[in-house]
Design an enzyme around this catalytic site. Structure first.
Site, PDB file in Angstrom:
ATOM      1  N   ALA A   1      32.089  81.619  30.001  1.00  0.00           N
ATOM      2  CA  ALA A   1      31.996  82.728  30.948  1.00  0.00           C
ATOM      3  C   ALA A   1      32.303  82.316  32.377  1.00  0.00           C
ATOM      4  CB  ALA A   1      30.598  83.345  30.875  1.00  0.00           C
TER       5      ALA A   1
ATOM      6  N   GLY B   1      37.858  81.650  31.727  1.00  0.00           N
ATOM      7  CA  GLY B   1      37.571  82.495  30.575  1.00  0.00           C
ATOM      8  C   GLY B   1      37.630  83.970  30.927  1.00  0.00           C
TER       9      GLY B   1
ATOM     10  N   ARG C   1      24.115  82.674  28.678  1.00  0.00           N
ATOM     11  CA  ARG C   1      23.094  83.209  29.583  1.00  0.00           C
ATOM     12  C   ARG C   1      22.977  84.728  29.411  1.00  0.00           C
ATOM     13  NH1 ARG C   1      25.779  79.334  32.635  1.00  0.00           N
ATOM     14  NH2 ARG C   1      27.130  80.881  33.601  1.00  0.00           N
TER      15      ARG C   1
ATOM     16  N   LYS D   1      40.692  71.858  29.844  1.00  0.00           N
ATOM     17  CA  LYS D   1      41.558  70.769  30.294  1.00  0.00           C
ATOM     18  C   LYS D   1      40.715  69.537  30.576  1.00  0.00           C
ATOM     19  CE  LYS D   1      44.927  73.966  32.318  1.00  0.00           C
ATOM     20  NZ  LYS D   1      45.629  74.421  33.550  1.00  0.00           N
TER      21      LYS D   1
ATOM     22  N   ALA E   1      42.818  81.005  37.976  1.00  0.00           N
ATOM     23  CA  ALA E   1      42.148  82.197  37.463  1.00  0.00           C
ATOM     24  C   ALA E   1      42.169  83.336  38.475  1.00  0.00           C
ATOM     25  CB  ALA E   1      40.707  81.855  37.090  1.00  0.00           C
TER      26      ALA E   1
ATOM     27  N   LYS F   1      46.352  65.882  35.321  1.00  0.00           N
ATOM     28  CA  LYS F   1      46.709  66.399  36.659  1.00  0.00           C
ATOM     29  C   LYS F   1      45.473  66.596  37.517  1.00  0.00           C
ATOM     30  CE  LYS F   1      45.277  70.741  35.650  1.00  0.00           C
ATOM     31  NZ  LYS F   1      44.350  71.611  36.401  1.00  0.00           N
TER      32      LYS F   1
ATOM     33  N   SER G   1      41.998  75.431  43.661  1.00  0.00           N
ATOM     34  CA  SER G   1      41.711  74.328  42.735  1.00  0.00           C
ATOM     35  C   SER G   1      40.372  73.688  43.057  1.00  0.00           C
ATOM     36  CB  SER G   1      42.826  73.278  42.819  1.00  0.00           C
ATOM     37  OG  SER G   1      42.409  72.072  42.217  1.00  0.00           O
TER      38      SER G   1
ATOM     39  N   VAL H   1      31.910  73.031  37.156  1.00  0.00           N
ATOM     40  CA  VAL H   1      32.382  71.774  36.586  1.00  0.00           C
ATOM     41  C   VAL H   1      33.663  71.330  37.276  1.00  0.00           C
ATOM     42  CG1 VAL H   1      33.279  70.658  34.505  1.00  0.00           C
ATOM     43  CG2 VAL H   1      31.313  72.203  34.349  1.00  0.00           C
TER      44      VAL H   1
END
Length: 345
Positions: free
Chosen positions: A9, A13, A33, A105, A140, A191, A254, A279
């Protein structure tokens, strides 16, 4: 149209769920969650991770069994460190064999396995040939706004890649296919290391010349390692290689660049990760790539330098000075990675 479950989530995603919903699919969006699922269903937003309207074809679930019930495809978009746990949870509730596509990734430190290898290792009734990967230059934030984006899907089984291509492709989200699973996954993972370095360079105020050199020499490192592991060097000149590298190293979207930028400005790694709140796959991947380079005896000076910054508390400026003072050499030494024309897929 298909019934599809998206597991994970976060921002990526959410963005892929929007693409699938735009294509008319019935999208089941899973988060562990409960409060997040309730908020998404009530507001049609995933405010913490992606500021975009969520189409009504997307329903959020916090119970995995309900999310994957009778779906034709499962899209795994979860952090590398959670892959094994989620696969084990899936084994307990999955009663059929939908196509599995992952869009994560990273490389697992220790085992040095790619995501497709981890999934096929953990999932009952799935072999490596059954897994498909989606990768490419794709923030995203831009996908959620339907801005033009192009990615690649890959599987050893061509029919799975074609299925994934048909599932996602539309007028703003173009999808190519490839058979080089190794190259596609390594390009998307490695990358992130170079993006950390690009962020550090910007944080130090070193300018465009330095960053351009870092990206170019970083691509050489990625290609050397990838070729040693069986990938086609040409894959790293495509969307999941150079394409993803460029966008990740040059955009504040990024999270790896942002993390590196903070490191360059003097923050410690723990402080960076705490402030990011998401993350940063490049950190784990740097540890894995460092181990890979040692085992494969591949020269990766940028990766080595980042490893020293992240895990041995070296100062970024000192590492840059070490890189700039390396023994002089011929740039095209790296062309040797392209000489072998027999690439296992």
């Amino acid at each position: 149209m298909s019934k599809v479950a998206v597991l994970g989530a976060g921002s990526w995603g959410t963005a892929l769920s929007i693409v699938l919903a735009d294509n008319g699919h019935d999208v089941r969006f899973w988060t562990h969650r409960k409060e997040q699922a309730n908020e998404m269903n009530a507001t049609n937003r995933n405010k913490k991770y992606l500021d975009a309207d969520i189409p009504k074809q997307i329903t959020a679930y916090h119970e995995l069994e309900n999310a994957i019930d009778d779906v034709s495809a499962i899209i795994m978009v979860i952090p590398t460190k959670a892959i094994r746990e989620v696969c084990n949870d899936l084994n307990k509730v999955l009663k059929h064999t939908p196509v599995i596509i992952h869009a994560s990734k990273g490389i697992e430190p220790g085992s040095l396995k790619r995501i497709s290898q981890v999934i096929s290792e953990e999932m009952d009734n799935y072999d490596y040939e059954d897994i498909t990967v989606l990768s490419g230059p794709s923030h995203a934030e831009e996908v959620g706004k339907r801005l033009p984006t192009t990615v690649t899907v890959s599987s050893v089984t061509s029919s799975n890649a074609e299925f994934a291509q048909d599932l996602f492709i539309n007028e703003s989200f173009r999808v190519y296919t490839s058979t080089d699973m190794i190259g596609i996954e390594l390009g998307g993972a490695l990358k992130n290391i170079i993006a950390l370095g690009a962020g550090i360079s910007d944080g130090l105020g070193y300018g465009d010349n330095a960053k351009s050199a870092l990206i170019t020499r970083g691509l050489a490192e990625i290609t050397r390692l990838g070729a040693s592991l069986g990938a086609s060097p040409l894959t790293f000149l495509g969307l999941p290689g150079a394409g993803d590298l460029i966008v990740t190293c040059t955009s504040p979207h990024s999270r790896n660049w942002r993390a590196g930028n903070m490191l360059g400005k003097g923050y410690k790694l723990d402080e960076v990760l705490e402030q990011m709140g998401m993350v940063v796959e490049g950190v784990r991947t740097t540890k894995a790539a460092h181990q890979f380079a040692n085992e494969q005896q591949i020269e990766m000076p940028i990766t080595e330098g980042l490893y020293q910054i992240l895990f041995n508390d070296e100062k970024p400026k000192d590492v840059v000075e070490q890189l700039m003072s390396r023994t002089k050499r011929e740039e095209m030494d790296d062309i040797s990675a392209f000489k072998n024309t027999d690439y296992p897929q």
